[in-house]
Motif scaffolding. Structure first.
Motif, PDB file in Angstrom:
ATOM      1  N   HIS A 123       0.818  -1.221   0.000  1.00  0.00           N
ATOM      2  CA  HIS A 123       0.000   0.000   0.000  1.00  0.00           C
ATOM      3  C   HIS A 123       0.847   1.265   0.000  1.00  0.00           C
ATOM      4  O   HIS A 123       0.344   2.344   0.280  1.00  0.00           O
ATOM      5  CB  HIS A 123      -0.999   0.018   1.173  1.00  0.00           C
ATOM      6  CG  HIS A 123      -1.927  -1.151   1.152  1.00  0.00           C
ATOM      7  ND1 HIS A 123      -2.903  -1.327   0.188  1.00  0.00           N
ATOM      8  CD2 HIS A 123      -1.987  -2.247   1.950  1.00  0.00           C
ATOM      9  CE1 HIS A 123      -3.539  -2.458   0.409  1.00  0.00           C
ATOM     10  NE2 HIS A 123      -3.004  -3.047   1.464  1.00  0.00           N
ATOM     11  N   ASP A 158      -8.173   2.202  -4.184  1.00  0.00           N
ATOM     12  CA  ASP A 158      -7.027   3.129  -4.183  1.00  0.00           C
ATOM     13  C   ASP A 158      -7.353   4.387  -4.978  1.00  0.00           C
ATOM     14  O   ASP A 158      -7.028   5.503  -4.553  1.00  0.00           O
ATOM     15  CB  ASP A 158      -5.783   2.458  -4.781  1.00  0.00           C
ATOM     16  CG  ASP A 158      -5.061   1.568  -3.783  1.00  0.00           C
ATOM     17  OD1 ASP A 158      -5.397   1.604  -2.581  1.00  0.00           O
ATOM     18  OD2 ASP A 158      -4.154   0.822  -4.218  1.00  0.00           O
ATOM     19  N   LYS A 161      -9.618   6.624  -2.999  1.00  0.00           N
ATOM     20  CA  LYS A 161      -8.866   7.262  -1.899  1.00  0.00           C
ATOM     21  C   LYS A 161      -7.984   8.392  -2.415  1.00  0.00           C
ATOM     22  O   LYS A 161      -7.740   9.369  -1.717  1.00  0.00           O
ATOM     23  CB  LYS A 161      -7.964   6.229  -1.193  1.00  0.00           C
ATOM     24  CG  LYS A 161      -8.712   5.307  -0.246  1.00  0.00           C
ATOM     25  CD  LYS A 161      -7.700   4.402   0.470  1.00  0.00           C
ATOM     26  CE  LYS A 161      -8.380   3.372   1.352  1.00  0.00           C
ATOM     27  NZ  LYS A 161      -7.453   2.267   1.696  1.00  0.00           N
ATOM     28  N   ALA A 192     -15.656   3.049   0.174  1.00  0.00           N
ATOM     29  CA  ALA A 192     -14.606   3.973  -0.286  1.00  0.00           C
ATOM     30  C   ALA A 192     -15.159   5.047  -1.223  1.00  0.00           C
ATOM     31  O   ALA A 192     -14.423   5.940  -1.651  1.00  0.00           O
ATOM     32  CB  ALA A 192     -13.505   3.190  -0.992  1.00  0.00           C
TER      33      ALA A 192
END
Ligand code: VGL
Ligand code: ZN
Length: 197
Positions: A123, A158, A161, A192
């Motif tokens: 990550h 991802d 985010k 998310a």
């Protein structure tokens, strides 16, 4: 600017492949059609060296689809798949690869897997895709491909985010779905802020 991100539509993830996803080949033609509707087409390609640490074959006594601990966290161990330069790592033969502006490869470091198109499984190691999208002024992403619950899921979460406007076309994705992984992935993507259609 709106990009289509086509995740891992490769032979090994299609029926007959080493890590086949049921119905993986059914999405190829509609994904090709969608390429005409966006400003940019980006393909990802799972691209592992032989003997990659995510392969069960590299862990004594480990079964494929079992879980292990890596220095960066939990990791599913997979059958050997998408080995660099092998036929299984090639894109599905009907995918319109020539329409791609960018092909981004991932999973090429021997000691770390990379589900997401943005960050490896620690990550924090970046693939460079974020910079590419931002410098091209792309803020809107539509994601399709294989597998819904692994590489599509991690890429979509991802991207959300990072502040991109993300839609996952679930009709143009197919899942591995082990131990409830599809339902968990859908919950995680929604949490998310990813739009699922
Ligand atoms: C993938 C497992 C291992 C994927 C890649 O593309 O979803 N899954 N490598
Ligand atoms: Zn892989």
């Amino acid at each position: 600017m709106h990009a289509l991100i086509v995740i891992d539509i490769q032979n090994d993830f299609c029926p007959g492949g080493a890590l086949a996803v049921a119905g993986g080949d059914q999405i190829v033609q509609p994904v090709n059609a969608l390429m005409a509707e966006v400003d940019a087409v980006i393909l990802t390609q799972d691209w592992h060296p032989a003997g990659h640490s995510s392969f069960a074959s590299q862990h004594d006594g480990a079964e494929p689809f079992s879980l292990t601990q890596m220095p960066y966290g939990p990791q599913v161990l997979w059958p050997d798949h998408c080995v660099q330069g092998s036929p299984g790592a090639n894109f599905h033969p009907d995918l319109e690869v020539d329409r791609a502006d960018l092909i981004i490869r991932k999973g090429f470091r021997p000691q770390i897997d990379s589900y997401s198109a943005f960050f490896e499984n620690d990550h924090e190691t970046a693939t460079g895709l974020e910079g590419y999208l931002r410098t091209r002024g792309i803020s809107r992403l539509t994601m399709v491909g294989l597998a819904t619950d692994f590489c599509v899921n991690f890429s979509a979460v991802d991207a959300a985010k990072l502040g991109f406007d993300v839609t996952v076309r679930t009709d143009l994705c197919r899942a591995i779905d082990m131990d409830g992984s599809l339902a968990a992935a859908q919950d995680g993507m929604r949490a998310a802020g990813v739009t699922l259609t």
